[in-house]
Design an enzyme around this catalytic site. Structure first.
Site, PDB file in Angstrom:
ATOM      1  N   GLU A  75       0.825  -1.217   0.000  1.00 26.38           N
ATOM      2  CA  GLU A  75       0.000   0.000   0.000  1.00 26.38           C
ATOM      3  C   GLU A  75       0.860   1.268   0.000  1.00 26.38           C
ATOM      4  OE1 GLU A  75      -2.767  -1.086  -0.637  1.00 26.38           O
ATOM      5  OE2 GLU A  75      -3.875  -2.054   0.987  1.00 26.38           O
ATOM      6  N   TYR A 121     -13.493  15.910  20.176  1.00 31.60           N
ATOM      7  CA  TYR A 121     -12.189  15.360  19.779  1.00 31.60           C
ATOM      8  C   TYR A 121     -12.243  14.674  18.416  1.00 31.60           C
ATOM      9  CZ  TYR A 121      -8.834  16.726  23.175  1.00 31.60           C
ATOM     10  OH  TYR A 121      -7.949  17.482  23.878  1.00 31.60           O
TER      11      TYR A 121
END
Ligand code: 13P
Length: 212
Positions: A75, A121
């Site tokens: 990848e 968050y």
């Protein structure tokens, strides 16, 4: 310690942490960092993130040629695509963690953002999470899609596969990844219960106070 040695050490440490937290399993997942000179350190293909060897981590040119180390992650090309599009990115984390992958297997009515803004968050560290269509692992055709989406997003989700998250440092990318996995978990815990995601005004306030 020079920059490269320090980053190799940090990759081993981050891999161990992610493995210990069960965000990485088997030989799934790959991590990379970009050095000052533009070269990339990426985890070798088929390696367990829990047991990385600093000396065997692959070093690639910005064009993807192997400079040293073991055969790089299959990848690597999408890590390079993220770095090409995001000059400030210094690290990329790709894992197959359970709750995020579960979100990637759901049918979604829209693909622009497949997790609700449940917490501040999540908004601060992850932002919007677009879903990219399914590609076989290692399929180079994915690079163009990742490049396109990277322009405006630090996080994305590959259908039936898992997230790609970038950051200005390895710590930042790891923290963002962990936040994403926790939000995916919350999403399933909340299930069908009536849920109040953050409002557009609340999100704008967070974006202003903590610009990414
Ligand atoms: P590599 O072992 O080649 O890094 O591939 C693992 C993976 O996560 C595929 O998506």
């Amino acid at each position: 310690m020079n920059e490269e040695a320090e980053l190799r050490r940090k990759l081993v440490q981050a891999g161990g942490l992610l493995y210990a937290r069960r965000l990485a399993h088997g030989s799934a997942g790959n991590l990379s960092v970009r050095l000052e000179d533009g070269t990339i350190l990426v985890t070798p293909t088929n390696s367990s993130l829990g047991f990385l060897d600093a000396d065997r981590i692959s070093r690639l040119s910005p064009a993807g040629e192997l400079i040293s180390g073991d055969r790089p992650s299959k990848e690597s090309f999408f890590h390079l695509a993220v770095y090409e599009e995001r000059p400030a990115a210094r690290a990329v984390v790709h894992l197959h963690s359970t709750y995020s992958v579960a979100v990637s297997c759901l049918c979604h009515a829209q693909t622009a953002n497949v997790l609700p803004p449940l917490t501040a968050y999540h908004v601060m560290r992850v932002g919007k999470l677009p879903l990219l269509r399914y590609f076989r692992p290692g399929d180079r055709a994915l690079a163009d899609e990742v490049r396109k989406v990277s322009r405006n997003h630090r996080s994305m989700l590959l259908a039936n596969h898992g997230p790609i998250v970038s950051g200005a440092s390895l710590e930042e990318a790891v923290y963002a990844y962990e936040e994403l996995e926790e939000t995916a978990k919350l999403y399933f815990i909340l299930g069908d219960r009536p849920t109040r995601p953050l409002s557009a005004t609340e999100i704008a306030d967070i974006d202003q106070a903590f610009p990414s």
